[in-house]
Design an enzyme around this catalytic site. Structure first.
Site, mmCIF file in Angstrom:
data_model
loop_
_atom_site.group_PDB
_atom_site.id
_atom_site.type_symbol
_atom_site.label_atom_id
_atom_site.label_comp_id
_atom_site.label_asym_id
_atom_site.label_seq_id
_atom_site.Cartn_x
_atom_site.Cartn_y
_atom_site.Cartn_z
ATOM 1 N N TYR A 32 -0.769 -16.229 -4.678
ATOM 2 C CA TYR A 32 -1.093 -14.887 -5.159
ATOM 3 C C TYR A 32 -2.590 -14.589 -5.097
ATOM 4 C CZ TYR A 32 3.697 -15.244 -6.818
ATOM 5 O OH TYR A 32 5.057 -15.419 -6.878
ATOM 6 N N ASP A 261 19.187 -18.444 -15.790
ATOM 7 C CA ASP A 261 17.989 -19.025 -15.193
ATOM 8 C C ASP A 261 17.132 -19.591 -16.325
ATOM 9 O OD1 ASP A 261 15.537 -19.568 -14.091
ATOM 10 O OD2 ASP A 261 15.342 -17.678 -12.998
ATOM 11 N N LYS A 290 10.867 -26.818 -13.500
ATOM 12 C CA LYS A 290 9.599 -26.898 -14.216
ATOM 13 C C LYS A 290 9.498 -28.144 -15.088
ATOM 14 C CE LYS A 290 8.292 -22.013 -14.005
ATOM 15 N NZ LYS A 290 7.158 -22.191 -13.099
#
Length: 442
Positions: A32, A261, A290
């Site tokens: 990003y 999720d 994660k």
């Protein structure tokens, strides 16, 4: 057997800070960010506990656990040992036609600790791919049931599920970070984001539009996909467990699969081991990642129940059509086993409760600033939402100057520290947030 080094072996001489920055700017494209006009980067040489050690000798308290993954902090001796022990046995092996103990143990553990019924485990190497696998499971399930028209997914605005094309298609198509790709993605269905806060009273009217959408499109919907209780990268919004309960009831009523999720919320972050537990529900499919490996080696998993696995395998294509090369990597599975064991043997509930109470006490005064829209806390997550977005890179550098690592998203400054953080270290984070916000007015 030993392997001789070649003359062209890569140099092990450490780079100076200036050389490190020069080569980084010349070759590396960070997430990003612009390559032609890159923002400053912070060279990290190591980590210990909650601290990141910089190339210039400073150290920063990590306030976001390396994008929410390093729940045990850095350089943990138990996790280090798990990796090195496995490294001496086998670093990697293909998973097609082969199995190994770290993967078998991890799958059995996940089946035991996740919501009831999720007893089939498919490993992958990132959260985005775990979502892709979940979407494939849903579509292939309905194809096997003779309902191949069920290919749509119903998601929520403000949602975020990953950066790959299938995952991007179920992210918010207009305000999300991937809206520029909307014209080339599969067009999905989107309901309004849950508007009822975590502790706010729920009313049936809050889910009326979602209920209408699911009834209107029920013959074409493969699954509802959502982030349970907390919408993460879409703004760190917390919503009512009763809302989630009603979503599950509507999915069951209309025979639609539910995908949860839990990549950001899993492994204790919200105060429950998995966020679905706040609503006492079990989805048909769940994605985790994660914190699964404690922030050591990339690893994710997609779990499903017997309904989904049996439904797929009874069809014309009995094999789930997916297979990552690094699926169930032994190093990653070994450290994941150690990380989960470390978490479950610790008093993680009390740690998260203590963090939550301190975040609430020390962040709530930020509400007094006129340009702060909201302050909210859930589990080991503290959020200060600003009235408008600020420059992420400038704010990040302002936090570095305060001796902490905090990377805001849009108009949200958030803290998701490692669970091992002590009160003094956490106070350094919250004080930095307050000071940086106060300096904005200047």
């Amino acid at each position: 057997m030993s392997y001789p080094m070649t003359e062209k072996a890569v140099s092990t001489t450490p780079l100076s800070p200036d050389e490190l920055n020069r080569l980084d700017r010349a070759h590396l494209w960070h997430p990003y960010t612009s390559f032609t006009n890159p923002p400053p980067v912070t060279p990290v040489m190591g980590g210990e506990g909650v601290y990141l050690h910089l190339a210039d000798g400073r150290k920063l308290v990590d306030g976001i656990s390396s994008w929410w993954s390093a729940v045990h902090g850095y350089n943990h001796p138990v996790l280090n040992k798990a990796v090195t022990d496995q490294l001496h046995k086998m670093a990697h092996v293909m998973f097609a036609g082969i199995t190994h103990e770290p993967a078998v143990k991890l799958a059995a553990t996940l089946a035991r600790i996740t919501p009831e019924g999720l007893n089939k485990v498919f490993f992958s190497d990132s959260g985005s791919v775990a979502v892709e696998v979940a979407m494939k499971m849903a579509v292939q399930y309905w194809h096997s049931q003779g309902q191949s028209q069920r290919t749509l997914f119903l998601s929520f605005k403000r949602g975020y599920h990953g950066d790959t094309f299938g995952a991007m298609s179920v992210c918010d198509p207009h305000s999300g970070m991937h809206h520029m790709f909307h014209h080339m993605l599969s067009h999905q269905l989107f309901a309004d984001a849950p508007a009822t806060g975590f502790e706010e009273p729920f009313q049936e009217s809050h889910i009326a539009k979602f209920s209408q959408m699911i009834q209107q499109h029920r013959q074409k919907i493969a699954a509802v996909i959502l982030e349970p209780i907390m919408q993460g990268a879409g703004g760190m919004h917390f919503y009512s467990p009763q809302f989630l309960q009603r979503v599950k009831q509507l999915c069951d009523q209309h025979q639609i699969l539910l995908i949860a999720d839990e990549i950001a919320t899993g492994f204790g972050r919200t105060g429950k081991l998995f966020a679905c537990e706040h609503a006492s529900i079990s989805p048909d499919i769940m994605c985790i990642g994660k914190a699964l490996s404690g922030g050591y080696i990339t690893l994710a998993a997609t779990l499903c129940n017997d309904r989904v696995s049996s439904g797929i395998c009874q069809g014309d294509y009995s094999a789930l059509m997916h297979g990552p090369t690094y699926m169930a990597n032994p190093l990653a599975c070994a450290v994941a086993n150690a990380s989960i064991d470390l978490l479950m043997k610790s008093d993680w509930q009390q740690k998260v409760k203590r963090i939550s109470e301190q975040l609430h006490h020390e962040l709530m005064p930020c509400r007094e600033f006129s340009y702060v829209k909201d302050v909210r806390v859930l589990g080991a997550i503290g959020v200060v939402e600003l009235e408008k977005p600020f420059n992420t890179h400038e704010l990040t550098q302002a936090f570095v100057a305060q001796g902490v690592w905090v990377r805001p998203m849009g108009q949200v400054i958030y803290l998701m520290p490692p669970f091992i953080i002590n009160p003094e270290e956490l106070s350094k984070l919250t004080a930095a947030v307050a000071k940086v916000i106060a300096n904005m007015a200047k």
